[in-house]
Scaffold this motif. Sequence first.
Motif, PDB file in Angstrom:
ATOM      1  N   TRP A 196       0.965  -0.933   0.092  1.00 23.93           N
ATOM      2  CA  TRP A 196       0.005  -0.005   0.110  1.00 23.93           C
ATOM      3  C   TRP A 196       0.749   0.918  -0.093  1.00 23.93           C
ATOM      4  CZ3 TRP A 196      -5.355  -1.175  -0.564  1.00 23.93           C
ATOM      5  CH2 TRP A 196      -5.342  -2.030  -0.053  1.00 23.93           C
ATOM      6  N   PRO A 197       0.392   2.151  -0.510  1.00 21.47           N
ATOM      7  CA  PRO A 197       1.280   3.110  -0.618  1.00 21.47           C
ATOM      8  C   PRO A 197       1.464   3.805   0.736  1.00 21.47           C
ATOM      9  CG  PRO A 197      -1.007   4.002  -1.224  1.00 21.47           C
ATOM     10  CD  PRO A 197      -0.783   2.538  -0.714  1.00 21.47           C
ATOM     11  N   ILE A 198       1.194   3.460   1.898  1.00 21.08           N
ATOM     12  CA  ILE A 198       1.249   3.704   3.338  1.00 21.08           C
ATOM     13  C   ILE A 198       0.717   2.533   4.320  1.00 21.08           C
ATOM     14  CG2 ILE A 198      -2.120   4.035   3.756  1.00 21.08           C
ATOM     15  CD1 ILE A 198      -1.203   6.747   5.626  1.00 21.08           C
ATOM     16  N   GLY A 199       1.309   2.610   5.405  1.00 25.74           N
ATOM     17  CA  GLY A 199       1.059   1.763   6.026  1.00 25.74           C
ATOM     18  C   GLY A 199      -0.313   1.135   6.681  1.00 25.74           C
ATOM     19  N   VAL A 200      -0.559   0.272   6.876  1.00 25.79           N
ATOM     20  CA  VAL A 200      -2.078  -0.020   6.996  1.00 25.79           C
ATOM     21  C   VAL A 200      -1.400  -1.303   8.449  1.00 25.79           C
ATOM     22  CG1 VAL A 200      -4.193  -1.766   6.349  1.00 25.79           C
ATOM     23  CG2 VAL A 200      -3.273  -0.085   4.731  1.00 25.79           C
ATOM     24  N   GLY A 201      -1.748  -1.956   9.377  1.00 23.39           N
ATOM     25  CA  GLY A 201      -1.023  -2.298  10.297  1.00 23.39           C
ATOM     26  C   GLY A 201       0.193  -2.506  10.384  1.00 23.39           C
ATOM     27  N   ARG A 202       0.361  -2.625  10.071  1.00 20.15           N
ATOM     28  CA  ARG A 202       2.535  -2.387  10.193  1.00 20.15           C
ATOM     29  C   ARG A 202       3.343  -1.229   9.344  1.00 20.15           C
ATOM     30  NH1 ARG A 202       5.478  -7.658   9.433  1.00 20.15           N
ATOM     31  NH2 ARG A 202       4.134  -9.219  10.083  1.00 20.15           N
TER      32      ARG A 202
END
Length: 985
Positions: A95-101
């Motif tokens: 993803w272009p951003i941290g998702v969950g980690r």
Amino acid sequence: MSTSAPPTWVGRSLPRVEDAALLTGRGRYIDDLGAPPGTLHAAILRSPHAHASVESIDTARARELPGVAAVLTGADIQKLTTSLVVGVKAPVECWPIGVGRVRYVGEPVALVLARDRYRAEDALDLIEVGYRPLPAVVDPRVALDGGSPVLHEGLGGNLASDRSFRYGDPERAFAEAAHRIAIEIEYPRSACTPIETYGVVAEYDPGIDAYDVLANFQGPFSLHAVIARALKVPGNRLRLRTPPESGGSFGIKQAVFPYIVLMGAAARATGRPVKWIEDRLEHLAASACATNRFTRLEAGVTNEGRITALAWDQVEDCGAHLRAPEPATLYRMHGNMTGAYDIRHVSIRNRVVLTNKMPTGLNRGFGGPQVYFALERLVQRIARTLSLDPLDVIRRNLVPADAFPYRTATGALLDSGDYPTTMAKALDQGGLAELRRKRDAARAAGRLYGIGYAAVVEPSVSNMGYITTVLTAAERRKAGPKNGAQATATINLDAVGSVSVHVASVPQGQGHRTVLAQVVADALGLRPQDIRVITDMDTAKDAWSIASGNYSSRFAPAVAGAAHLAATRLRERLARIAAAQLNVPAEEVLFEGGKVRAKANPDNALSFSRLAAASHWAPGTLPADTQNAIRETIFWTPPELTAPTDADEVNSSLCHGFIFDICAVEVDRTTAEVKIDRYVTMHDCGRILHPGMVAGQVTGGFAQALGAATLEEHAYAADGSFLTGTLADYLIPTVMEVPEPLVLHHETPSPFTPLGAKGVGEGNCMSTPVCIANAVADALDLDDISLPLLPARLAEHFHGPEPAPKTRSTALAAAPVKTSERRLFGEGQATVAAPAARIWAMLLDPNTLLAVVPGAHGIEKISDTQFRADVTLGIGPVKGRYRAEISLSDLDPPRAVTLTGGADGVLGFGRGRGHVTLREEGPDRTVIAYRYEAAIGGKVASIGGRLLDGAARVIIGQFFQALAAQAGGRRRGVGAWLRRLLGRP
């Protein structure tokens, strides 16, 4: 058909059209173009941890700040986008951003949209993120171990791809070889550092579910499909536009695409345009950089130094995410793994590994520096091992002059060249005999002087099918063939006969406006100033293809070549129109000097502008069999660029220049500084279209390569902390450090490109690092040498390693820090005009602490021994807000206390322990002494560098100075103590 006069403009160093605007500050870069009304400005909260689980994100306070329109987190972005395409077939999400980690220092965690950038940055301080740090891995070989931390569970490990290749009969060649000689290379990361960083302005139209994005995006436009897919729209609903100018790229600006997705999603979430301009700190830590690679390369060699076989084992570190087009860096050179040498037996093992570092992308010459450093160091090792002259080893292995076009063992088709002659000219014109005399004299005087060489093939115009070599033949058949290198050019004639040119290639200093005007002017018999070249790009209006873009040195051979073909085709149509008016056959029409005339009768002529305008004003007068001559668009791809064969042979690039470099250096015995005495670089880049532009490209590539060789390293600590986050720590060469190379040429035009040109912009990034390293190794008589060639690293070879720093004597218990984190130590004392009991009470009073702690916004006493503080601190070029928790222990009132705590904030995190003692020397005289040990990580470790210790001393000095004033007495000795603390007289 018709003819134009002999070339008048191509091959001349005309003044650059671009320079008038650029040198007077009138260039139009993305931040100069303004933004639509109502635009929100974005700021990104980034992870201070290399690896951590995101347990919570509290954005309430940030949302309440006046002027803030929205705060978006990974969960919000995830709802609006899909995972980015991963560079290999693997069950992972990106993803272009941290998702969950979060998986690297600098990975986006939250996005603030506000009325201006200042307010957005302030709001970042108010976001509270709960991280649970996880073990990190930064060494790609360690990452392959079964017990290493796993970045993406879907892989089951950190190995994203493992492919082996075999060409010829390497096993037999090795068995029959007189010698087996091997080297191991750890090639470091380096950054691109263009003058202009990333920029994106994104809009979303809900009425048609479409995005309009302005970005300083370099391409390749193969990523257009990746961006559209991530934004969940078809390609015709994603309009990508570029500004007229770009402040450099060197490959890096293809990697802006995750931020295009991020800002596009933000525009959709807010219903307003969103603008984001990356700052330098963000760029160094979280844009993209070149891969670091471990290589083991072994050669089978005859007694005479003839190489009969190569065995490559390459471990490519692509960082935390395998973002498209990676692993392009590993496979771009696949057809050229034998370099300039005639070697028929090759084995290759390629492994792609993920680590807790910034994701990689394309960097000038991508793949070439890593390959040639290993190959040309191996050639030097062969010469040393067999007591041969390195030049003899090079000569005996070069591809023969009569072998071109030459098919390499791994599939490349080397189009043209005469490597032995080119090398001989370089040695003669470069003054090797003189350099050898200087080396002999220097060594006789006890000085360290060495000469190095490098012979490399510079591939250009990449075959977009090369990346599919990462797939097996069966997987390629299932996915469908991919090959070619399509270039696009459009020539327009307006109603008054003016000529405009547009190409699907965004310039970053290659001189598009100048060179294309020369090419088209020659084809149409005009002057360059008669041609307008349009350099911005709009995917909704302009002709382009998936292979379009400015990369892999494709401008001169492919883009300028396509413009030549389009102009030539348009000229043929104009000739048929002119033939009817001049009453001569079309093949007798000559374009020259702004006129179109009969070849045999110069007086039988008409002006070019009148002829060109005829298709607008009098289309009914055109010959019946001739189309109008208003516009010509050409899509050109060379037939030589075929898909990989079932045997994994691939012609990974269309044309191949040849470079032979000579470097003479002296290494100072005292400082270990490397001084380049002479640098000679000989180029065969085919037909030279603009000598001055070629000289600029060669010199620029040399300067960038000099930095990679002697100064630059994208460095990480063992725990993943980023260590080179400013240009004070990530050093790049200036004009004072860059000597002027002697640039030589030997031209063998390419038979595969329309103008005979080959690429030239990337070659020295491939040849120079290893050439300098070979020279330094010769000066120091070394078998092994590593980049960058820092004085501290070289000094070990003649001064021995520096002694380990002495452990500080301290009574503190071991502070809760990791040995791999950046540590801070300090101690000092102050005399305060107050009794110890009063000072002790003040140390435990939150109201007093609020008044004396620098930057404190609030201090809360949770219990008798626990405090929570909210402070803003500035370190070096930035400031940030911290949330700190402090515990008191070992209380001995009013004489001593130990403070243990930690702080987290936008700048990063810190953990440490300090011991404070109070000693009364009189009724109103108390000496406060302290010792502390701390460790920091995240952005503060990246940017603080040498500033950290000084900043800590200043802040602690400010605290005790304020405490003394708050105690109510006169501050005896505090000024002198503070001066001593800061190291001032």
